[in-house]
Design a protein around this motif. Sequence first.
Motif, PDB file in Angstrom:
ATOM      1  N   SER A  10       0.824  -1.206   0.000  1.00  0.00           N
ATOM      2  CA  SER A  10       0.000   0.000   0.000  1.00  0.00           C
ATOM      3  C   SER A  10       0.861   1.260   0.000  1.00  0.00           C
ATOM      4  CB  SER A  10      -0.930   0.000   1.218  1.00  0.00           C
ATOM      5  OG  SER A  10      -0.196   0.117   2.427  1.00  0.00           O
ATOM      6  N   MET A  11       1.970   1.244   0.722  1.00  0.00           N
ATOM      7  CA  MET A  11       2.828   2.415   0.800  1.00  0.00           C
ATOM      8  C   MET A  11       3.591   2.628  -0.500  1.00  0.00           C
ATOM      9  SD  MET A  11       3.514   4.852   2.776  1.00  0.00           S
ATOM     10  CE  MET A  11       4.700   6.182   2.927  1.00  0.00           C
ATOM     11  N   VAL A  12       3.982   1.562  -1.166  1.00  0.00           N
ATOM     12  CA  VAL A  12       4.689   1.692  -2.432  1.00  0.00           C
ATOM     13  C   VAL A  12       3.802   2.374  -3.473  1.00  0.00           C
ATOM     14  CG1 VAL A  12       5.482   0.331  -4.399  1.00  0.00           C
ATOM     15  CG2 VAL A  12       6.385  -0.140  -2.140  1.00  0.00           C
ATOM     16  N   VAL A  13       2.510   2.099  -3.426  1.00  0.00           N
ATOM     17  CA  VAL A  13       1.573   2.754  -4.338  1.00  0.00           C
ATOM     18  C   VAL A  13       1.491   4.245  -4.029  1.00  0.00           C
ATOM     19  CG1 VAL A  13      -0.829   2.856  -5.080  1.00  0.00           C
ATOM     20  CG2 VAL A  13       0.264   0.645  -4.731  1.00  0.00           C
ATOM     21  N   ILE A  14       1.400   4.580  -2.736  1.00  0.00           N
ATOM     22  CA  ILE A  14       1.345   5.990  -2.337  1.00  0.00           C
ATOM     23  C   ILE A  14       2.639   6.708  -2.709  1.00  0.00           C
ATOM     24  CG2 ILE A  14       1.195   7.529  -0.339  1.00  0.00           C
ATOM     25  CD1 ILE A  14      -0.580   5.446   0.994  1.00  0.00           C
ATOM     26  N   ALA A  15       3.760   5.990  -2.606  1.00  0.00           N
ATOM     27  CA  ALA A  15       5.066   6.605  -2.856  1.00  0.00           C
ATOM     28  C   ALA A  15       5.255   7.013  -4.304  1.00  0.00           C
ATOM     29  CB  ALA A  15       6.177   5.640  -2.436  1.00  0.00           C
ATOM     30  N   ALA A  16       4.315   6.684  -5.180  1.00  0.00           N
ATOM     31  CA  ALA A  16       4.396   7.177  -6.554  1.00  0.00           C
ATOM     32  C   ALA A  16       4.384   8.696  -6.593  1.00  0.00           C
ATOM     33  CB  ALA A  16       3.228   6.622  -7.371  1.00  0.00           C
ATOM     34  N   MET A  17       3.856   9.312  -5.530  1.00  0.00           N
ATOM     35  CA  MET A  17       3.825  10.778  -5.457  1.00  0.00           C
ATOM     36  C   MET A  17       5.226  11.380  -5.386  1.00  0.00           C
ATOM     37  SD  MET A  17       0.657  11.253  -2.800  1.00  0.00           S
ATOM     38  CE  MET A  17       0.811  13.037  -2.863  1.00  0.00           C
ATOM     39  N   ILE A  18       6.216  10.609  -4.954  1.00  0.00           N
ATOM     40  CA  ILE A  18       7.586  11.132  -4.875  1.00  0.00           C
ATOM     41  C   ILE A  18       8.485  10.450  -5.905  1.00  0.00           C
ATOM     42  CG2 ILE A  18       7.430  11.838  -2.467  1.00  0.00           C
ATOM     43  CD1 ILE A  18       8.928   9.292  -1.706  1.00  0.00           C
ATOM     44  N   GLY A  19       7.882   9.942  -6.961  1.00  0.00           N
ATOM     45  CA  GLY A  19       8.675   9.453  -8.087  1.00  0.00           C
ATOM     46  C   GLY A  19       8.976   7.987  -8.117  1.00  0.00           C
ATOM     47  N   ALA A  20       8.350   7.184  -7.250  1.00  0.00           N
ATOM     48  CA  ALA A  20       8.587   5.742  -7.283  1.00  0.00           C
ATOM     49  C   ALA A  20       7.913   5.127  -8.510  1.00  0.00           C
ATOM     50  CB  ALA A  20       8.048   5.092  -6.014  1.00  0.00           C
ATOM     51  N   ASP A  21       8.629   4.231  -9.174  1.00  0.00           N
ATOM     52  CA  ASP A  21       8.075   3.569 -10.346  1.00  0.00           C
ATOM     53  C   ASP A  21       7.156   2.433  -9.930  1.00  0.00           C
ATOM     54  OD1 ASP A  21       9.553   5.210 -12.084  1.00  0.00           O
ATOM     55  OD2 ASP A  21      11.314   3.923 -11.868  1.00  0.00           O
ATOM     56  N   GLY A  22       6.382   1.935 -10.884  1.00  0.00           N
ATOM     57  CA  GLY A  22       5.535   0.783 -10.605  1.00  0.00           C
ATOM     58  C   GLY A  22       4.070   1.074 -10.878  1.00  0.00           C
ATOM     59  N   LEU A  23       3.232   0.220 -10.318  1.00  0.00           N
ATOM     60  CA  LEU A  23       1.796   0.357 -10.522  1.00  0.00           C
ATOM     61  C   LEU A  23       1.246   1.636  -9.909  1.00  0.00           C
ATOM     62  CD1 LEU A  23       0.788  -3.359  -9.826  1.00  0.00           C
ATOM     63  CD2 LEU A  23       0.820  -2.201 -12.047  1.00  0.00           C
ATOM     64  N   GLY A  24       1.852   2.080  -8.821  1.00  0.00           N
ATOM     65  CA  GLY A  24       1.418   3.316  -8.208  1.00  0.00           C
ATOM     66  C   GLY A  24       1.577   4.504  -9.143  1.00  0.00           C
ATOM     67  N   SER A  25       2.686   4.520  -9.891  1.00  0.00           N
ATOM     68  CA  SER A  25       2.880   5.613 -10.839  1.00  0.00           C
ATOM     69  C   SER A  25       1.850   5.564 -11.961  1.00  0.00           C
ATOM     70  CB  SER A  25       4.302   5.556 -11.416  1.00  0.00           C
ATOM     71  OG  SER A  25       4.489   4.378 -12.178  1.00  0.00           O
ATOM     72  N   GLU A  26       1.403   4.350 -12.320  1.00  0.00           N
ATOM     73  CA  GLU A  26       0.352   4.231 -13.323  1.00  0.00           C
ATOM     74  C   GLU A  26      -0.962   4.812 -12.804  1.00  0.00           C
ATOM     75  OE1 GLU A  26       0.783   3.051 -16.453  1.00  0.00           O
ATOM     76  OE2 GLU A  26       2.921   2.855 -15.991  1.00  0.00           O
ATOM     77  N   VAL A  27      -1.279   4.547 -11.559  1.00  0.00           N
ATOM     78  CA  VAL A  27      -2.486   5.118 -10.961  1.00  0.00           C
ATOM     79  C   VAL A  27      -2.371   6.632 -10.877  1.00  0.00           C
ATOM     80  CG1 VAL A  27      -3.915   5.190  -8.877  1.00  0.00           C
ATOM     81  CG2 VAL A  27      -2.952   3.013  -9.647  1.00  0.00           C
ATOM     82  N   TRP A  28      -1.229   7.118 -10.413  1.00  0.00           N
ATOM     83  CA  TRP A  28      -1.016   8.558 -10.262  1.00  0.00           C
ATOM     84  C   TRP A  28      -1.071   9.260 -11.611  1.00  0.00           C
ATOM     85  CZ3 TRP A  28      -1.606  12.089  -6.917  1.00  0.00           C
ATOM     86  CH2 TRP A  28      -0.907  13.298  -6.961  1.00  0.00           C
ATOM     87  N   ARG A  29      -0.516   8.637 -12.650  1.00  0.00           N
ATOM     88  CA  ARG A  29      -0.543   9.222 -13.993  1.00  0.00           C
ATOM     89  C   ARG A  29      -1.980   9.269 -14.521  1.00  0.00           C
ATOM     90  NH1 ARG A  29       2.679   5.879 -16.136  1.00  0.00           N
ATOM     91  NH2 ARG A  29       4.552   6.979 -15.464  1.00  0.00           N
ATOM     92  N   ALA A  30      -2.756   8.234 -14.229  1.00  0.00           N
ATOM     93  CA  ALA A  30      -4.147   8.213 -14.676  1.00  0.00           C
ATOM     94  C   ALA A  30      -4.959   9.310 -13.986  1.00  0.00           C
ATOM     95  CB  ALA A  30      -4.766   6.839 -14.396  1.00  0.00           C
ATOM     96  N   ILE A  31      -4.674   9.562 -12.702  1.00  0.00           N
ATOM     97  CA  ILE A  31      -5.368  10.638 -11.987  1.00  0.00           C
ATOM     98  C   ILE A  31      -5.028  11.986 -12.593  1.00  0.00           C
ATOM     99  CG2 ILE A  31      -5.532  11.844  -9.769  1.00  0.00           C
ATOM    100  CD1 ILE A  31      -5.095   9.140  -8.400  1.00  0.00           C
TER     101      ILE A  31
END
Length: 279
Positions: free
Chosen positions: A223-244
């Motif tokens: 769950s935290m790795v997904v949230i960490a997309a806000m500070i540039g972490a790659d992965g599925l979280g960045s895909e969610v953040w980009r879609a938003i």
Amino acid sequence: MAIEIPSIPLGDWIEGGLDWLTSEYSIVTRAISRVTQTGIDTLNDGLMWLPEWGLLAIVVALCWWVANLRLGIGAALGLALIWNLGLWEPMIETLTLVVIATLVAVVFALPVGIAAALSERLYRTIMPILDFMQTMPAFVYLIPAIPFFGIGSVSAIFATVIFSMPPAIRFTTLGIRQVPVELIEAADAYGATRSQKLIKVQLPMSLPTVMAGINQTIMLALSMVVIAAMIGADGLGSEVWRAIQRLRPGDGFEAGIAVVILAMLLDRVTQSLRKGRKT
């Protein structure tokens, strides 16, 4: 006339402390950042080197071996869907961050949990700290990560470790403290030393509870790795953040479904390791 109470400059103190730590220990943080980034790149490249079908087959065989055929079939269907959606590489990046963060968290958590179980004073000291860590909003952990390690995956690892560590410590402590007193007394009667009691009695008896803590650590890390997309972490979280950011709900739901599949897979595998292989 209202009495004005001066405001405590807590925020200024925290900022000053972070600035001091960043400046004084920049050599240490840069070294940690380089080592961590090397580990991330090595594991990620290793997983990406395998063809999609090869890694899928390995995961299915592993699920079948540690659990049962039903989990293997579910893993095959779930990973095949992620592959079909074009999210294989982000999934690998997320898995890499979760694995490394979990390993680091467990390495720190197990000794602390064991020490807290054996020392009542340490137990009373560390429980309020764990309460504080677990009730702090997850986004707050991203704030000190940036000045220490900059934008990217290393900061995500740092924040994820801090956020996901408390369950492993709590469950380790709980498992050891719940070992029946009769077994401890029997070990004492046979002349077992403190280390022998810990290694041969307390840790084996508490292993299911410890594994439950590791399971929770993995879920929190994901769950935290997904949230960490806000500070540039790659992965599925960045895909969610980009879609938003682009107002593309379809892409966001696809990435969200991939996160759910990965979470269910990791959860079932760790639960099966805790309970033992099922036929």
